[in-house]
Scaffold this motif. Sequence first.
Motif, PDB file in Angstrom:
ATOM      1  N   HIS A  90       0.843  -1.202   0.000  1.00  0.00           N
ATOM      2  CA  HIS A  90       0.000   0.000   0.000  1.00  0.00           C
ATOM      3  C   HIS A  90       0.880   1.254   0.000  1.00  0.00           C
ATOM      4  O   HIS A  90       0.607   2.220  -0.726  1.00  0.00           O
ATOM      5  CB  HIS A  90      -0.920   0.014   1.226  1.00  0.00           C
ATOM      6  CG  HIS A  90      -2.029  -0.994   1.180  1.00  0.00           C
ATOM      7  ND1 HIS A  90      -3.151  -0.834   0.392  1.00  0.00           N
ATOM      8  CD2 HIS A  90      -2.191  -2.171   1.828  1.00  0.00           C
ATOM      9  CE1 HIS A  90      -3.964  -1.872   0.565  1.00  0.00           C
ATOM     10  NE2 HIS A  90      -3.404  -2.692   1.431  1.00  0.00           N
ATOM     11  N   TRP A  91       1.943   1.222   0.810  1.00  0.00           N
ATOM     12  CA  TRP A  91       2.831   2.380   0.893  1.00  0.00           C
ATOM     13  C   TRP A  91       3.633   2.583  -0.388  1.00  0.00           C
ATOM     14  O   TRP A  91       3.699   3.698  -0.915  1.00  0.00           O
ATOM     15  CB  TRP A  91       3.791   2.226   2.079  1.00  0.00           C
ATOM     16  CG  TRP A  91       3.155   2.540   3.388  1.00  0.00           C
ATOM     17  CD1 TRP A  91       2.957   1.706   4.447  1.00  0.00           C
ATOM     18  CD2 TRP A  91       2.614   3.801   3.775  1.00  0.00           C
ATOM     19  NE1 TRP A  91       2.318   2.365   5.464  1.00  0.00           N
ATOM     20  CE2 TRP A  91       2.103   3.653   5.078  1.00  0.00           C
ATOM     21  CE3 TRP A  91       2.506   5.040   3.149  1.00  0.00           C
ATOM     22  CZ2 TRP A  91       1.501   4.703   5.770  1.00  0.00           C
ATOM     23  CZ3 TRP A  91       1.905   6.087   3.831  1.00  0.00           C
ATOM     24  CH2 TRP A  91       1.407   5.916   5.127  1.00  0.00           C
ATOM     25  N   VAL A  92       4.242   1.517  -0.883  1.00  0.00           N
ATOM     26  CA  VAL A  92       5.105   1.665  -2.061  1.00  0.00           C
ATOM     27  C   VAL A  92       4.294   2.089  -3.277  1.00  0.00           C
ATOM     28  O   VAL A  92       4.726   2.943  -4.062  1.00  0.00           O
ATOM     29  CB  VAL A  92       5.874   0.370  -2.329  1.00  0.00           C
ATOM     30  CG1 VAL A  92       6.719   0.503  -3.591  1.00  0.00           C
ATOM     31  CG2 VAL A  92       6.777   0.024  -1.145  1.00  0.00           C
ATOM     32  N   PHE A 111      11.474 -10.490   1.678  1.00  0.00           N
ATOM     33  CA  PHE A 111      11.354  -9.106   1.202  1.00  0.00           C
ATOM     34  C   PHE A 111      11.989  -8.944  -0.175  1.00  0.00           C
ATOM     35  O   PHE A 111      11.480  -8.190  -1.010  1.00  0.00           O
ATOM     36  CB  PHE A 111      11.991  -8.143   2.202  1.00  0.00           C
ATOM     37  CG  PHE A 111      11.087  -7.760   3.341  1.00  0.00           C
ATOM     38  CD1 PHE A 111      10.145  -6.758   3.195  1.00  0.00           C
ATOM     39  CD2 PHE A 111      11.166  -8.412   4.558  1.00  0.00           C
ATOM     40  CE1 PHE A 111       9.305  -6.399   4.231  1.00  0.00           C
ATOM     41  CE2 PHE A 111      10.338  -8.073   5.607  1.00  0.00           C
ATOM     42  CZ  PHE A 111       9.400  -7.063   5.448  1.00  0.00           C
ATOM     43  N   GLN A 112      13.093  -9.628  -0.414  1.00  0.00           N
ATOM     44  CA  GLN A 112      13.721  -9.587  -1.733  1.00  0.00           C
ATOM     45  C   GLN A 112      12.745 -10.087  -2.806  1.00  0.00           C
ATOM     46  O   GLN A 112      12.633  -9.493  -3.887  1.00  0.00           O
ATOM     47  CB  GLN A 112      14.987 -10.446  -1.735  1.00  0.00           C
ATOM     48  CG  GLN A 112      16.163  -9.854  -0.996  1.00  0.00           C
ATOM     49  CD  GLN A 112      16.947  -8.859  -1.836  1.00  0.00           C
ATOM     50  OE1 GLN A 112      16.435  -7.826  -2.254  1.00  0.00           O
ATOM     51  NE2 GLN A 112      18.213  -9.164  -2.087  1.00  0.00           N
ATOM     52  N   GLN A 113      12.069 -11.153  -2.509  1.00  0.00           N
ATOM     53  CA  GLN A 113      11.101 -11.696  -3.463  1.00  0.00           C
ATOM     54  C   GLN A 113       9.935 -10.740  -3.670  1.00  0.00           C
ATOM     55  O   GLN A 113       9.509 -10.499  -4.803  1.00  0.00           O
ATOM     56  CB  GLN A 113      10.581 -13.048  -2.974  1.00  0.00           C
ATOM     57  CG  GLN A 113       9.638 -13.744  -3.942  1.00  0.00           C
ATOM     58  CD  GLN A 113       9.228 -15.123  -3.468  1.00  0.00           C
ATOM     59  OE1 GLN A 113       9.704 -15.610  -2.432  1.00  0.00           O
ATOM     60  NE2 GLN A 113       8.351 -15.778  -4.217  1.00  0.00           N
ATOM     61  N   TRP A 114       9.428 -10.161  -2.576  1.00  0.00           N
ATOM     62  CA  TRP A 114       8.324  -9.187  -2.678  1.00  0.00           C
ATOM     63  C   TRP A 114       8.722  -7.992  -3.532  1.00  0.00           C
ATOM     64  O   TRP A 114       7.930  -7.476  -4.334  1.00  0.00           O
ATOM     65  CB  TRP A 114       7.911  -8.730  -1.275  1.00  0.00           C
ATOM     66  CG  TRP A 114       7.153  -7.450  -1.281  1.00  0.00           C
ATOM     67  CD1 TRP A 114       5.823  -7.263  -1.553  1.00  0.00           C
ATOM     68  CD2 TRP A 114       7.697  -6.139  -1.045  1.00  0.00           C
ATOM     69  NE1 TRP A 114       5.498  -5.925  -1.500  1.00  0.00           N
ATOM     70  CE2 TRP A 114       6.632  -5.216  -1.192  1.00  0.00           C
ATOM     71  CE3 TRP A 114       8.968  -5.664  -0.733  1.00  0.00           C
ATOM     72  CZ2 TRP A 114       6.808  -3.844  -1.028  1.00  0.00           C
ATOM     73  CZ3 TRP A 114       9.152  -4.306  -0.574  1.00  0.00           C
ATOM     74  CH2 TRP A 114       8.082  -3.413  -0.717  1.00  0.00           C
ATOM     75  N   ALA A 115       9.951  -7.515  -3.386  1.00  0.00           N
ATOM     76  CA  ALA A 115      10.396  -6.269  -4.023  1.00  0.00           C
ATOM     77  C   ALA A 115      10.646  -6.403  -5.518  1.00  0.00           C
ATOM     78  O   ALA A 115      10.911  -5.392  -6.184  1.00  0.00           O
ATOM     79  CB  ALA A 115      11.662  -5.755  -3.336  1.00  0.00           C
ATOM     80  N   GLN A 116      10.550  -7.595  -6.071  1.00  0.00           N
ATOM     81  CA  GLN A 116      10.852  -7.781  -7.490  1.00  0.00           C
ATOM     82  C   GLN A 116       9.944  -6.952  -8.399  1.00  0.00           C
ATOM     83  O   GLN A 116      10.356  -6.586  -9.508  1.00  0.00           O
ATOM     84  CB  GLN A 116      10.751  -9.269  -7.851  1.00  0.00           C
ATOM     85  CG  GLN A 116      11.873 -10.111  -7.281  1.00  0.00           C
ATOM     86  CD  GLN A 116      11.738 -11.588  -7.627  1.00  0.00           C
ATOM     87  OE1 GLN A 116      10.844 -11.983  -8.375  1.00  0.00           O
ATOM     88  NE2 GLN A 116      12.622 -12.409  -7.087  1.00  0.00           N
ATOM     89  N   GLU A 117       8.753  -6.623  -7.947  1.00  0.00           N
ATOM     90  CA  GLU A 117       7.840  -5.832  -8.780  1.00  0.00           C
ATOM     91  C   GLU A 117       8.026  -4.328  -8.594  1.00  0.00           C
ATOM     92  O   GLU A 117       7.339  -3.537  -9.229  1.00  0.00           O
ATOM     93  CB  GLU A 117       6.387  -6.204  -8.481  1.00  0.00           C
ATOM     94  CG  GLU A 117       5.931  -5.904  -7.059  1.00  0.00           C
ATOM     95  CD  GLU A 117       4.465  -6.229  -6.842  1.00  0.00           C
ATOM     96  OE1 GLU A 117       3.615  -5.557  -7.460  1.00  0.00           O
ATOM     97  OE2 GLU A 117       4.179  -7.160  -6.059  1.00  0.00           O
ATOM     98  N   PHE A 118       8.953  -3.929  -7.736  1.00  0.00           N
ATOM     99  CA  PHE A 118       9.169  -2.501  -7.463  1.00  0.00           C
ATOM    100  C   PHE A 118      10.637  -2.146  -7.723  1.00  0.00           C
ATOM    101  O   PHE A 118      11.483  -2.287  -6.829  1.00  0.00           O
ATOM    102  CB  PHE A 118       8.793  -2.161  -6.023  1.00  0.00           C
ATOM    103  CG  PHE A 118       7.368  -2.468  -5.663  1.00  0.00           C
ATOM    104  CD1 PHE A 118       6.331  -1.718  -6.202  1.00  0.00           C
ATOM    105  CD2 PHE A 118       7.068  -3.498  -4.780  1.00  0.00           C
ATOM    106  CE1 PHE A 118       5.011  -1.992  -5.863  1.00  0.00           C
ATOM    107  CE2 PHE A 118       5.751  -3.780  -4.435  1.00  0.00           C
ATOM    108  CZ  PHE A 118       4.720  -3.028  -4.985  1.00  0.00           C
TER     109      PHE A 118
END
Length: 300
Positions: free
Chosen positions: A47-49, A73-80
Amino acid sequence: MKAVILAAGYGTRLQRDIENDTTGNFKHLGGIAKPLLPVGPCALISHWVQALNKTRCVDTVYVVTNDLYFEAFQQWAQEFPNVKIINDGTRRNEDRHGAVACLQLAVKLCAVDDHLLVIGGDTLFKEDFSLREFTERFFEVQNKDKESNLVLSYQCKDEETSKYGILELDEDLKVQRMKEKPLLSETSSRNACPCFYMFSRTSLPLLDIFLNEKKNAPIEERDAPGTFLSWLILRSLTLDNNKALCLLTFNVINHAWFYFRRPVYVHRISGRFDVGNLASYIECDKYFKDQLHNPTVYLI
């Protein structure tokens, strides 16, 4: 501007609640870092990003987590593409460095020399909050004084003063002092302060001074990010002639150290969601599933 999302906590209360839940409805949440919990249509931190990217108020988002959750978190961040994950190296709650040290880690490791938005990774706000309005207010107070910082505040209930950092303000919404979890009798203020701060670039070097002062103190004195905020506000001392000393940096005067505070102002909101335990998570998730009116512009 830059943003740091503090996400190095271990969520011990929440994980304990999930383990003790007899319904079994939340078993799938075990072992998930609080910022990565599903809240409505996406992870809490997403929501924040998403909002930060839509408003373009920052160019880079640093997420500080621990070694236990680093890969998740590394896996989550792949779309950002503009998100950088920082590992604080710890794997147990007992070994945590504290939120202020995590903030300093991001500032030093990434050589941050810019205004810095600091966001608690387990916090969301009601729909009246707007990143655009907040950043506009920040530049308003910057026009008054380039040293100025901006924080959020909302009205808490009488019985909640002992749970939060409480701000005492003047008529210009400038913070005069911050009391950490005061008793009801210790303050007439009900201005609770969530972990959402805009620190001016000139305030960031003071992180080193704060942590040096607290290097031998218990972890509780540097764990919550509000401890640095409180220290920042209350750095004026009294001279022998009883005149208050409120300047912009620190120096040695007559062989004594004097520390100089930065101005801190408030931007008001109606309330927040603080995901600390299972009950608060359920309340937050329900709001985003059933009550959020305009999800496409939320936080913007």
